[in-house]
Design an enzyme around this catalytic site. Sequence first.
Site, PDB file in Angstrom:
ATOM      1  N   SER A 125      18.775  28.207  37.848  1.00 35.34           N
ATOM      2  CA  SER A 125      19.112  26.950  38.511  1.00 35.34           C
ATOM      3  C   SER A 125      18.102  25.869  38.176  1.00 35.34           C
ATOM      4  O   SER A 125      16.907  26.149  37.961  1.00 35.34           O
ATOM      5  CB  SER A 125      19.111  27.201  40.023  1.00 35.34           C
ATOM      6  OG  SER A 125      19.060  25.988  40.711  1.00 35.34           O
ATOM      7  N   TYR A 149      15.320  30.976  48.279  1.00 36.56           N
ATOM      8  CA  TYR A 149      16.378  31.064  47.253  1.00 36.56           C
ATOM      9  C   TYR A 149      15.823  30.645  45.893  1.00 36.56           C
ATOM     10  O   TYR A 149      15.953  31.355  44.898  1.00 36.56           O
ATOM     11  CB  TYR A 149      17.581  30.174  47.617  1.00 36.56           C
ATOM     12  CG  TYR A 149      18.501  29.949  46.433  1.00 36.56           C
ATOM     13  CD1 TYR A 149      19.323  30.967  45.970  1.00 36.56           C
ATOM     14  CD2 TYR A 149      18.516  28.721  45.751  1.00 36.56           C
ATOM     15  CE1 TYR A 149      20.149  30.766  44.861  1.00 36.56           C
ATOM     16  CE2 TYR A 149      19.332  28.519  44.643  1.00 36.56           C
ATOM     17  CZ  TYR A 149      20.148  29.543  44.200  1.00 36.56           C
ATOM     18  OH  TYR A 149      20.938  29.352  43.095  1.00 36.56           O
ATOM     19  N   LYS A 153      15.058  32.681  42.049  1.00 37.26           N
ATOM     20  CA  LYS A 153      15.452  32.293  40.684  1.00 37.26           C
ATOM     21  C   LYS A 153      14.230  32.215  39.779  1.00 37.26           C
ATOM     22  O   LYS A 153      14.234  32.701  38.652  1.00 37.26           O
ATOM     23  CB  LYS A 153      16.183  30.938  40.696  1.00 37.26           C
ATOM     24  CG  LYS A 153      17.541  30.967  41.373  1.00 37.26           C
ATOM     25  CD  LYS A 153      18.529  31.838  40.620  1.00 37.26           C
ATOM     26  CE  LYS A 153      19.824  32.048  41.362  1.00 37.26           C
ATOM     27  NZ  LYS A 153      20.671  33.103  40.824  1.00 37.26           N
TER      28      LYS A 153
HETATM   29  P1  NAD Z   1      29.292  32.733  44.556  1.00 37.97           P
HETATM   30  O1  NAD Z   1      28.669  33.105  45.853  1.00 37.97           O
HETATM   31  O2  NAD Z   1      30.622  32.095  44.563  1.00 37.97           O
HETATM   32  O3  NAD Z   1      29.366  34.027  43.615  1.00 37.97           O
HETATM   33  C1  NAD Z   1      28.414  35.067  43.652  1.00 37.97           C
HETATM   34  C2  NAD Z   1      29.192  36.380  43.745  1.00 37.97           C
HETATM   35  O4  NAD Z   1      28.240  37.446  43.737  1.00 37.97           O
HETATM   36  C3  NAD Z   1      30.004  36.492  45.025  1.00 37.97           C
HETATM   37  O5  NAD Z   1      31.325  36.860  44.708  1.00 37.97           O
HETATM   38  C4  NAD Z   1      29.292  37.566  45.826  1.00 37.97           C
HETATM   39  O6  NAD Z   1      30.183  38.314  46.618  1.00 37.97           O
HETATM   40  C5  NAD Z   1      28.649  38.397  44.716  1.00 37.97           C
HETATM   41  N1  NAD Z   1      27.440  39.130  45.118  1.00 37.97           N
HETATM   42  C6  NAD Z   1      26.367  38.651  45.795  1.00 37.97           C
HETATM   43  N2  NAD Z   1      25.458  39.622  45.936  1.00 37.97           N
HETATM   44  C7  NAD Z   1      25.957  40.727  45.343  1.00 37.97           C
HETATM   45  C8  NAD Z   1      25.478  42.053  45.160  1.00 37.97           C
HETATM   46  N3  NAD Z   1      24.304  42.446  45.666  1.00 37.97           N
HETATM   47  N4  NAD Z   1      26.241  42.934  44.477  1.00 37.97           N
HETATM   48  C9  NAD Z   1      27.455  42.548  43.984  1.00 37.97           C
HETATM   49  N5  NAD Z   1      27.959  41.315  44.133  1.00 37.97           N
HETATM   50  C10 NAD Z   1      27.218  40.408  44.807  1.00 37.97           C
HETATM   51  O7  NAD Z   1      28.239  31.836  43.772  1.00 37.97           O
HETATM   52  P2  NAD Z   1      28.426  30.984  42.443  1.00 37.97           P
HETATM   53  O8  NAD Z   1      28.427  29.543  42.811  1.00 37.97           O
HETATM   54  O9  NAD Z   1      29.532  31.539  41.622  1.00 37.97           O
HETATM   55  O10 NAD Z   1      27.029  31.278  41.753  1.00 37.97           O
HETATM   56  C11 NAD Z   1      26.864  32.314  40.794  1.00 37.97           C
HETATM   57  C12 NAD Z   1      25.396  32.401  40.433  1.00 37.97           C
HETATM   58  O11 NAD Z   1      24.955  31.129  39.956  1.00 37.97           O
HETATM   59  C13 NAD Z   1      24.493  32.752  41.607  1.00 37.97           C
HETATM   60  O12 NAD Z   1      23.481  33.618  41.139  1.00 37.97           O
HETATM   61  C14 NAD Z   1      23.899  31.421  42.008  1.00 37.97           C
HETATM   62  O13 NAD Z   1      22.637  31.540  42.599  1.00 37.97           O
HETATM   63  C15 NAD Z   1      23.799  30.723  40.656  1.00 37.97           C
HETATM   64  N6  NAD Z   1      23.793  29.255  40.785  1.00 37.97           N
HETATM   65  C16 NAD Z   1      24.826  28.634  41.436  1.00 37.97           C
HETATM   66  C17 NAD Z   1      24.806  27.257  41.594  1.00 37.97           C
HETATM   67  C18 NAD Z   1      25.907  26.558  42.340  1.00 37.97           C
HETATM   68  O14 NAD Z   1      25.707  25.410  42.749  1.00 37.97           O
HETATM   69  N7  NAD Z   1      27.068  27.151  42.537  1.00 37.97           N
HETATM   70  C19 NAD Z   1      23.753  26.499  41.052  1.00 37.97           C
HETATM   71  C20 NAD Z   1      22.729  27.175  40.376  1.00 37.97           C
HETATM   72  C21 NAD Z   1      22.761  28.557  40.243  1.00 37.97           C
END
Ligand code: NAD
Length: 326
Positions: A125, A149, A153
Amino acid sequence: MFKILITGVAGFIGSHTCVRLLNLGFDIVGIDNFHNSSHEVINSILKITNRKIVFYEADIRNSKKLCEIFKKEKPEAVIHFAGLKSVAESVEKPLEYYDNNVSGTICLCRVMEKFGIKKMIFSSSATVYENSNPPFDEESQVSAPKNPYGKTKFTIEQILFDLKDWDIALLRYFNPIGAHESGDLKESPLGIPNNLMPHIINTALGKMPFLTIFGNDYPTFDGTCVRDYIHVEDLSEGHSKALDFILNKKGIEVFNLGTGIGTSVLELIKIFEKTNKIKLKYKIGPRRLGDVAVCYALTEKSQNKLNWKPRFDIEKMCRDAWDAAL
Ligand code: NAD
Ligand code: UDP
């Protein structure tokens, strides 16, 4: 064709990336524990692509289960999205965040190593840049963010940098919004959302009486925070390009996935209103702890080395997010 394992496949970014890779002909093994998603997404992926994925409801911290999956499926590479992502919740539940995100990634990497799989794309991120001055390129100074959080990362990045004989694309996302054009995939967090766009949508749907803008006294042109919003479909394309990269090149590389264009909170609200012909009620509230005034990317490296360029503008992001919500 290559077989790719996607963790967090039912999530917002994981599901969009899965659809793109299926359409490109990759075979997909998906893992999710549905902590922040639902099984419906797996059906939507099939509906959109007419292709099945091999899906396991599993937690990435369950080493035994992961070993069974790797033994049976033999993936060539892993795209690792699974993680908890709410800044506010991480302050309340730091141990849950360190356990899920950091211990989960270590568990996954250990299993990958055991099976000789050393190719990974990791969802990092732009939060790791929070103590530098924008705009950020990949050489900008990174440091541990203030909230748990962000720290997960940063910590995971540091761990991955130590895996010398691995091929890793470390992708630093800016602010993904929008949805799949079919309307069948969208950002649908369980519980109270954290990010701005789900709050805008909930306000537009009447599920929230008004949107609170967290502060209008920042040193920006209209006083509200500026972010680099990127369409989730451009982001998913960034992953397919990063996959080409790690399948063909050696070592670890960092890439920003953003558009390079800053949009303020007020601007986003106005564009959403105009594009979707809808009025949003909003109030100005106090600043949210830990927010930086301005965050946007320099994207030359991703454009040159991944041969990737975001295609969708902010109007399209707002239109697709709203269409998918209806
Ligand atoms: P999201 O919550 O929609 O998707 C994450 C998925 O991972 C979910 O379906 C959740 O059920 C699953 N999950 C969580 N912990 C788990 C575990 N221990 N075992 C198996 N599954 C698990 O989030 P997203 O927006 O799709 O983000 C995906 C990744 O990108 C994350 O790591 C997030 O930190 C990173 N990210 C997201 C953003 C954003 O703004 N959306 C920005 C920067 C980084
Ligand atoms: N924001 C806001 N009201 C909300 C949610 C977010 O004003 O209900 C602001 C937030 O302060 C930030 C911007 O919108 O300036 C983007 O926030 P988000 O949580 O989506 O992303 P991030 O903070 O990770 O950039």
